[in-house]
Enzyme design. Sequence first.
Site, mmCIF file in Angstrom:
data_model
loop_
_atom_site.group_PDB
_atom_site.id
_atom_site.type_symbol
_atom_site.label_atom_id
_atom_site.label_comp_id
_atom_site.label_asym_id
_atom_site.label_seq_id
_atom_site.Cartn_x
_atom_site.Cartn_y
_atom_site.Cartn_z
ATOM 1 N N LYS A 156 0.784 -1.202 0.048
ATOM 2 C CA LYS A 156 0.283 -0.072 0.135
ATOM 3 C C LYS A 156 0.933 1.203 -0.045
ATOM 4 O O LYS A 156 0.703 2.171 -0.935
ATOM 5 C CB LYS A 156 -0.737 0.288 1.366
ATOM 6 C CG LYS A 156 -2.237 -0.888 1.251
ATOM 7 C CD LYS A 156 -3.038 -0.477 2.188
ATOM 8 C CE LYS A 156 -2.430 -0.084 3.550
ATOM 9 N NZ LYS A 156 -2.297 -1.204 4.335
ATOM 10 N N ARG A 209 11.455 -6.062 5.531
ATOM 11 C CA ARG A 209 11.378 -4.605 5.161
ATOM 12 C C ARG A 209 12.195 -3.977 6.125
ATOM 13 O O ARG A 209 12.033 -4.182 7.152
ATOM 14 C CB ARG A 209 9.775 -4.345 5.192
ATOM 15 C CG ARG A 209 9.594 -2.768 4.924
ATOM 16 C CD ARG A 209 7.961 -2.955 4.752
ATOM 17 N NE ARG A 209 7.396 -2.440 6.228
ATOM 18 C CZ ARG A 209 6.013 -2.362 6.403
ATOM 19 N NH1 ARG A 209 5.314 -1.814 5.006
ATOM 20 N NH2 ARG A 209 5.610 -2.030 7.379
ATOM 21 N N ARG A 249 -9.870 1.950 9.099
ATOM 22 C CA ARG A 249 -9.364 0.581 9.305
ATOM 23 C C ARG A 249 -10.730 -0.273 9.795
ATOM 24 O O ARG A 249 -10.714 -1.478 10.056
ATOM 25 C CB ARG A 249 -8.478 0.496 10.346
ATOM 26 C CG ARG A 249 -7.059 0.886 9.811
ATOM 27 C CD ARG A 249 -6.278 -0.222 9.747
ATOM 28 N NE ARG A 249 -4.851 -0.442 10.123
ATOM 29 C CZ ARG A 249 -3.898 0.107 9.808
ATOM 30 N NH1 ARG A 249 -3.976 1.233 9.112
ATOM 31 N NH2 ARG A 249 -2.641 -0.048 10.230
ATOM 32 N N ARG A 256 -0.501 -7.914 13.956
ATOM 33 C CA ARG A 256 -1.085 -7.138 12.958
ATOM 34 C C ARG A 256 -1.719 -7.605 11.876
ATOM 35 O O ARG A 256 -3.075 -7.089 11.520
ATOM 36 C CB ARG A 256 -0.152 -6.205 12.452
ATOM 37 C CG ARG A 256 0.760 -5.016 13.449
ATOM 38 C CD ARG A 256 1.966 -4.612 12.889
ATOM 39 N NE ARG A 256 1.725 -3.792 11.609
ATOM 40 C CZ ARG A 256 2.780 -3.407 10.762
ATOM 41 N NH1 ARG A 256 3.752 -3.931 10.671
ATOM 42 N NH2 ARG A 256 2.597 -2.680 9.746
ATOM 43 N N ARG A 274 11.278 -1.408 11.334
ATOM 44 C CA ARG A 274 10.056 -0.610 12.069
ATOM 45 C C ARG A 274 9.785 -1.403 13.179
ATOM 46 O O ARG A 274 9.906 -2.954 13.069
ATOM 47 C CB ARG A 274 9.036 -0.648 11.087
ATOM 48 C CG ARG A 274 8.574 0.562 10.584
ATOM 49 C CD ARG A 274 7.506 0.770 9.528
ATOM 50 N NE ARG A 274 6.362 0.265 10.064
ATOM 51 C CZ ARG A 274 5.002 0.377 9.582
ATOM 52 N NH1 ARG A 274 4.823 0.692 8.164
ATOM 53 N NH2 ARG A 274 3.915 -0.385 9.971
#
Length: 238
Positions: free
Chosen positions: A27, A138, A102, A182, A171
């Site tokens: 996204k 990531r 969300r 998540r 992160r």
Amino acid sequence: MTTPPTPRASRQARVNLIFIGPPGSGKGTQAVRIADRYGIPHISTGDILRAAVKAGTPLGRQVEATLAGGGLVSDDLMTDLVRSRLQQRDAQNGFLLDGFPRTVSQAHTLDELLGGAPLIVTMLSVASDAIVNRLSNRRICEACGITQSVFVGSEGENEACPYCGGRLVRRQDDAPETIRRRLENYAAVAEPLIGYYHERPSFATIDGLQRPDDVTAAIAAHVDRQRILLADRLRGVE
Ligand code: AMP
């Protein structure tokens, strides 16, 4: 006295977009490209919250633990944040919201805020095992904020950003156990959210596992189609 018509060009130019998709579906990357293509601000609620945590603002202190644990910030807080962001001048000709809504409650609020203005909804779909892989690898550049993938097994903390030389870091919420949390959170809220939007003609599902350029092209084709339909509708009422 009649109200002068809004110039057609400016009415057509407005692009209100939202992206739905699990964390790690691409996204963020796609949002930057699409926002740039249509000259609209990319509003990532996750980025806003992370910046607040980093700056130690009252908002940041309020949400820090929630973000670190991979939970969801309350609807009330998120709604206030998005309402005030959409009132800013740069969002008056459209916006791309990434990470909001969300929940169905947030989706209702967004419809209220839009007051009937069109909304184009794009959902990026990617299977969960591919996401865990992507997110574990990531890293984000501390200096320029760009997202990068690193090789499996590398911690990445010592690698330099290929664009600006800044430090690439993971992160906090991309730790494997937080990723699972998540994804669970996403699965719990995504189904009703998708149910809320999927009957709308402006809703499209795009395969997020395609090459990034192909994903961008598919999203742009959807947006362009919707804009043509909208322009036709506007012409019909003139
Ligand atoms: P993201 O970068 O979109 O994955 O968001 C990072 C974190 O920010 C999420 O795990 C949530 O804790 C919080 N967050 C971002 N957007 C929202 C939202 N619309 N509602 C609730 N929490 C959010």
